[in-house]
Design a protein around this motif. Structure first.
Motif, PDB file in Angstrom:
ATOM      1  N   PRO A 105      55.611 -27.399   7.785  1.00 50.99           N
ATOM      2  CA  PRO A 105      54.285 -26.906   8.187  1.00 50.99           C
ATOM      3  C   PRO A 105      53.726 -25.851   7.241  1.00 50.99           C
ATOM      4  CG  PRO A 105      55.779 -26.969  10.067  1.00 50.99           C
ATOM      5  CD  PRO A 105      56.611 -27.188   8.849  1.00 50.99           C
ATOM      6  N   ALA A 106      54.587 -25.009   6.660  1.00 53.18           N
ATOM      7  CA  ALA A 106      54.096 -23.981   5.741  1.00 53.18           C
ATOM      8  C   ALA A 106      53.456 -24.613   4.515  1.00 53.18           C
ATOM      9  CB  ALA A 106      55.241 -23.054   5.324  1.00 53.18           C
ATOM     10  N   SER A 107      54.061 -25.667   3.982  1.00 57.41           N
ATOM     11  CA  SER A 107      53.474 -26.352   2.831  1.00 57.41           C
ATOM     12  C   SER A 107      52.115 -26.941   3.186  1.00 57.41           C
ATOM     13  CB  SER A 107      54.421 -27.448   2.342  1.00 57.41           C
ATOM     14  OG  SER A 107      55.651 -26.902   1.898  1.00 57.41           O
ATOM     15  N   ALA A 108      52.012 -27.518   4.380  1.00 62.58           N
ATOM     16  CA  ALA A 108      50.731 -28.085   4.806  1.00 62.58           C
ATOM     17  C   ALA A 108      49.685 -26.990   4.979  1.00 62.58           C
ATOM     18  CB  ALA A 108      50.919 -28.853   6.112  1.00 62.58           C
ATOM     19  N   LEU A 109      50.091 -25.838   5.511  1.00 58.00           N
ATOM     20  CA  LEU A 109      49.155 -24.731   5.697  1.00 58.00           C
ATOM     21  C   LEU A 109      48.629 -24.217   4.353  1.00 58.00           C
ATOM     22  CD1 LEU A 109      50.973 -22.769   8.545  1.00 58.00           C
ATOM     23  CD2 LEU A 109      48.755 -23.926   8.717  1.00 58.00           C
ATOM     24  N   VAL A 110      49.490 -24.206   3.348  1.00 62.17           N
ATOM     25  CA  VAL A 110      49.035 -23.803   2.014  1.00 62.17           C
ATOM     26  C   VAL A 110      47.969 -24.765   1.517  1.00 62.17           C
ATOM     27  CG1 VAL A 110      49.716 -23.557  -0.403  1.00 62.17           C
ATOM     28  CG2 VAL A 110      51.182 -22.635   1.385  1.00 62.17           C
ATOM     29  N   MET A 111      48.206 -26.054   1.647  1.00 60.36           N
ATOM     30  CA  MET A 111      47.247 -27.051   1.168  1.00 60.36           C
ATOM     31  C   MET A 111      45.927 -26.972   1.948  1.00 60.36           C
ATOM     32  SD  MET A 111      48.719 -28.593  -1.338  1.00 60.36           S
ATOM     33  CE  MET A 111      49.371 -26.950  -1.670  1.00 60.36           C
ATOM     34  N   ASP A 112      46.009 -26.673   3.240  1.00 63.06           N
ATOM     35  CA  ASP A 112      44.802 -26.603   4.055  1.00 63.06           C
ATOM     36  C   ASP A 112      44.014 -25.319   3.846  1.00 63.06           C
ATOM     37  OD1 ASP A 112      45.282 -29.063   5.150  1.00 63.06           O
ATOM     38  OD2 ASP A 112      46.201 -28.303   6.993  1.00 63.06           O
ATOM     39  N   SER A 113      44.604 -24.338   3.169  1.00 65.77           N
ATOM     40  CA  SER A 113      43.930 -23.052   2.976  1.00 65.77           C
ATOM     41  C   SER A 113      43.022 -23.030   1.752  1.00 65.77           C
ATOM     42  CB  SER A 113      44.968 -21.925   2.857  1.00 65.77           C
ATOM     43  OG  SER A 113      45.695 -22.026   1.641  1.00 65.77           O
ATOM     44  N   VAL A 114      43.056 -24.104   0.947  1.00 69.18           N
ATOM     45  CA  VAL A 114      42.239 -24.169  -0.269  1.00 69.18           C
ATOM     46  C   VAL A 114      41.575 -25.539  -0.353  1.00 69.18           C
ATOM     47  CG1 VAL A 114      43.711 -22.539  -1.518  1.00 69.18           C
ATOM     48  CG2 VAL A 114      44.191 -24.997  -1.659  1.00 69.18           C
ATOM     49  N   ARG A 115      40.642 -25.659  -1.286  1.00 71.60           N
ATOM     50  CA  ARG A 115      40.005 -26.954  -1.523  1.00 71.60           C
ATOM     51  C   ARG A 115      40.958 -27.867  -2.290  1.00 71.60           C
ATOM     52  NH1 ARG A 115      35.679 -23.234  -2.076  1.00 71.60           N
ATOM     53  NH2 ARG A 115      34.072 -23.637  -0.503  1.00 71.60           N
ATOM     54  N   PRO A 116      40.778 -29.186  -2.173  1.00 67.57           N
ATOM     55  CA  PRO A 116      41.696 -30.117  -2.843  1.00 67.57           C
ATOM     56  C   PRO A 116      41.873 -29.858  -4.321  1.00 67.57           C
ATOM     57  CG  PRO A 116      40.329 -31.310  -1.278  1.00 67.57           C
ATOM     58  CD  PRO A 116      39.805 -29.902  -1.298  1.00 67.57           C
ATOM     59  N   ALA A 117      40.804 -29.493  -5.023  1.00 63.27           N
ATOM     60  CA  ALA A 117      40.909 -29.268  -6.460  1.00 63.27           C
ATOM     61  C   ALA A 117      41.757 -28.050  -6.793  1.00 63.27           C
ATOM     62  CB  ALA A 117      39.520 -29.110  -7.073  1.00 63.27           C
ATOM     63  N   GLU A 118      42.027 -27.186  -5.788  1.00 64.09           N
ATOM     64  CA  GLU A 118      42.835 -25.983  -5.993  1.00 64.09           C
ATOM     65  C   GLU A 118      44.263 -26.156  -5.498  1.00 64.09           C
ATOM     66  OE1 GLU A 118      39.168 -22.798  -5.285  1.00 64.09           O
ATOM     67  OE2 GLU A 118      40.309 -23.581  -3.586  1.00 64.09           O
ATOM     68  N   ALA A 119      44.620 -27.388  -5.090  1.00 63.98           N
ATOM     69  CA  ALA A 119      45.916 -27.616  -4.463  1.00 63.98           C
ATOM     70  C   ALA A 119      47.075 -27.285  -5.395  1.00 63.98           C
ATOM     71  CB  ALA A 119      46.025 -29.071  -3.993  1.00 63.98           C
ATOM     72  N   GLY A 120      46.955 -27.672  -6.666  1.00 66.05           N
ATOM     73  CA  GLY A 120      48.043 -27.443  -7.605  1.00 66.05           C
ATOM     74  C   GLY A 120      48.344 -25.975  -7.791  1.00 66.05           C
ATOM     75  N   ILE A 121      47.301 -25.179  -8.063  1.00 63.52           N
ATOM     76  CA  ILE A 121      47.512 -23.753  -8.300  1.00 63.52           C
ATOM     77  C   ILE A 121      47.966 -23.062  -7.015  1.00 63.52           C
ATOM     78  CG2 ILE A 121      45.099 -23.104  -7.859  1.00 63.52           C
ATOM     79  CD1 ILE A 121      47.458 -21.562 -10.472  1.00 63.52           C
ATOM     80  N   ALA A 122      47.446 -23.504  -5.853  1.00 56.22           N
ATOM     81  CA  ALA A 122      47.857 -22.897  -4.588  1.00 56.22           C
ATOM     82  C   ALA A 122      49.334 -23.141  -4.315  1.00 56.22           C
ATOM     83  CB  ALA A 122      47.013 -23.458  -3.438  1.00 56.22           C
ATOM     84  N   SER A 123      49.800 -24.365  -4.548  1.00 53.39           N
ATOM     85  CA  SER A 123      51.213 -24.679  -4.355  1.00 53.39           C
ATOM     86  C   SER A 123      52.075 -23.891  -5.327  1.00 53.39           C
ATOM     87  CB  SER A 123      51.443 -26.185  -4.535  1.00 53.39           C
ATOM     88  OG  SER A 123      52.800 -26.502  -4.376  1.00 53.39           O
ATOM     89  N   GLY A 124      51.614 -23.775  -6.574  1.00 52.95           N
ATOM     90  CA  GLY A 124      52.368 -23.010  -7.557  1.00 52.95           C
ATOM     91  C   GLY A 124      52.499 -21.555  -7.176  1.00 52.95           C
ATOM     92  N   VAL A 125      51.394 -20.950  -6.719  1.00 49.12           N
ATOM     93  CA  VAL A 125      51.436 -19.550  -6.291  1.00 49.12           C
ATOM     94  C   VAL A 125      52.392 -19.377  -5.124  1.00 49.12           C
ATOM     95  CG1 VAL A 125      50.083 -17.702  -5.234  1.00 49.12           C
ATOM     96  CG2 VAL A 125      49.136 -18.995  -7.148  1.00 49.12           C
ATOM     97  N   ASN A 126      52.326 -20.285  -4.151  1.00 46.39           N
ATOM     98  CA  ASN A 126      53.184 -20.153  -2.977  1.00 46.39           C
ATOM     99  C   ASN A 126      54.655 -20.282  -3.324  1.00 46.39           C
ATOM    100  OD1 ASN A 126      54.428 -21.832  -0.295  1.00 46.39           O
ATOM    101  ND2 ASN A 126      53.240 -19.990   0.110  1.00 46.39           N
ATOM    102  N   ASN A 127      54.989 -21.212  -4.208  1.00 49.23           N
ATOM    103  CA  ASN A 127      56.394 -21.349  -4.603  1.00 49.23           C
ATOM    104  C   ASN A 127      56.871 -20.141  -5.391  1.00 49.23           C
ATOM    105  OD1 ASN A 127      57.364 -23.947  -3.587  1.00 49.23           O
ATOM    106  ND2 ASN A 127      55.747 -24.827  -4.833  1.00 49.23           N
ATOM    107  N   ALA A 128      55.993 -19.560  -6.220  1.00 46.16           N
ATOM    108  CA  ALA A 128      56.349 -18.337  -6.934  1.00 46.16           C
ATOM    109  C   ALA A 128      56.558 -17.187  -5.954  1.00 46.16           C
ATOM    110  CB  ALA A 128      55.262 -17.985  -7.943  1.00 46.16           C
TER     111      ALA A 128
END
Length: 476
Positions: free
Chosen positions: A376-399
């Motif tokens: 669910p945390a990964s899904a919440l990260v993706m839902d917190s930004v626009r699709p075009a920002e998904a890559g950078i959002a996932s990268g920030v969260n993993n960092a």
């Protein structure tokens, strides 16, 4: 005409990236059950043991986004191969280490290699796998990483007990050599047009986090008012502030600060930081306690931790169903509350006479709690930004997760050494309990923050907004 990738290249891509992801994820926790043996062989104090773990997680965290940018700029296959080569070389050097300082240095280089190869795994998959099958491919990658996390303490303990602690690092060498042969032959090359590197941002955030972790690790030994410790705290804070200012002014920032203006994105990253702070710090100490306090062998300790580390593989699919029904934020909050109860359970019960039966409920609760958090945390990260920002959002969260792990080891170990130490079983238990209470507080606070995440999708996608080919999530 666009050529559909054949099954054969897809198989090779999944095999190559799966082995690489397994190695990098494994080395997060494989060292934990080997720590007592490493200390007996190489010497060193509590701070040195912390750095054998934190040197890897810290360099991994702060260079992950830079590694992704390197791949975009110079070629993903080329940089993935370079990352594998560096990781493999550092693994061999770690196995040959003759002092604790050499081991820490090799672990730091391992983290650099992992930071280069790991962010490129999903971009390599995206380039090879048809869009309709990428969900399955990403799921396979996540399962492989989960298997590495689950078996890390057991693999590390078994190799340490039956062969030598050196082999927890040497086992990467033949796998790395195999990847170096296969990657140039079986992976396609790709780049992102116009990609730029944010070297100043990387240097600022790396120096800032190093200064703060250095101060936390050495605070009890050198004194919290000593010049090195105060200097580390002040310099680290100043560099992190400089990083924020730089990113705000940069035309092509590594971490777009505007993302943090959204309550959902800020909250879910705060949750991740607190979750990994409490979890990593606690596993770091408890894995040693099972051997030094209870007297179990490294293999026995690894087996007894499986209900905690392996339970997420069972609970994660259930968490996905519960998220669909009750919402991701509630499931994540429940997971952190269960994790907090588990750590509190250990803090109350753990002493030289505690039985495994008494510990087992805490192990199971902690494992279920982790499983309820991850998907669910990964899904919440993706839902917190626009699709075009998904890559950078996932990268920030993993960092952020990796930074949380490094800070967790530093913070909980600082509490541990302030109240106890390695001098005797009694001294270890004296330090363990308050450290676990600190971890409990961090995880429970994360549960409260999770309830502050807005309901539903926080940032609706713009009409017709595409997801760029390069903007895929960064592998954890």
């Amino acid at each position: 005409m666009t050529r559909t990738p054949s099954a054969r290249p897809v198989f090779w891509v999944l095999l190559i990236t799966g082995i690489a992801g397994f190695m990098a994820a494994l080395d997060n926790l494989v060292v934990t059950n080997a720590l007592p043996s490493i200390r007996a062989d190489l010497g060193g104090g509590a701070g040195d043991l912390e750095w054998t773990v934190s040197a890897y997680t810290l360099t991994f965290a702060v260079l992950m986004l830079f590694g992704a940018a390197l791949g975009d700029r110079f070629g993903r296959r080329r940089m993935f191969t370079a990352g594998v080569a560096l990781f493999t070389l550092a693994s061999g050097l770690a196995g040959f280490a003759q002092s604790i300082g050499q081991l820490i240095a090799a672990r730091a280089v391992q983290g650099v290699g992992a930071a280069v190869m790991m962010p490129l795994i999903l971009t390599l998959i995206a380039a090879a796998v048809p869009a309709g099958r990428r969900g399955m491919a990403y799921g396979i990658t996540g399962a492989v990483n989960g298997l590495a996390v689950a078996t890390g303490p057991l693999i590390g303990g078994t190799l340490t007990e039956h062969i030598s602690w050196h082999w927890i690092f040497w086992v990467n060498v033949p796998l790395g050599v195999l990847l170096l042969i296969l990657a140039p032959l079986r992976l396609g090359e790709s780049t992102a047009p116009g990609a730029r590197l944010d070297l100043p941002g990387t240097l600022l955030v790396s120096g800032g986090l190093f200064g703060i972790v250095y101060a936390l690790v050495n605070g009890n030994g050198d004194g919290w008012s000593s010049a090195p410790v105060l200097g580390g705290l002040l310099a680290g804070t100043a560099l992190l502030a400089g990083f924020v200012v730089w990113e705000l002014r940069s035309r092509r920032p590594m971490v777009p600060m505007r993302l943090f203006r959204g309550r959902a994105f800020s909250a879910v990253n705060g949750v991740s930081l607190l979750m990994f702070l409490g979890m990593f710090g606690s596993i770091f100490l408890l894995s040693q306690a099972l051997q030094l306090v209870r007297g179990w062998s490294p293999t026995e300790a690894g087996l007894r931790m499986l209900p905690w580390t392996a339970m997420p593989m069972v609970a994660a699919p259930i968490a996905g169903l519960l998220s669909d029904r009750f919402g991701g934020r509630r499931v994540v909050a429940a997971g952190l509350f269960l994790q907090g109860i588990a750590l509190g359970w250990f803090a109350l019960l753990f002493d030289a006479g505690v039985s495994y039966g008494q510990m087992l409920p805490g192990m199971i609760l902690g494992g279920v709690g982790m499983g309820l958090y991850f998907a669910p945390a990964s899904a919440l990260v993706m839902d917190s930004v626009r699709p075009a920002e998904a890559g950078i959002a996932s990268g920030v969260n993993n960092a952020v997760r990796e930074v949380g792990g490094a800070l967790g080891i530093a913070v909980l170990s600082a509490v541990f050494t302030a109240r106890g130490g390695y001098g005797s079983v009694g001294s270890f238990v004296d330090g363990l309990a308050p450290a676990l209470w600190a971890g409990t507080g961090g995880v429970l606070l994360g549960g409260v923050v999770a309830l502050l995440i807005p309901r539903g999708r926080a940032v609706p996608p713009k009409a017709g907004e595409p997801l760029p080919a390069e903007a895929v999530p960064v592998a954890a």
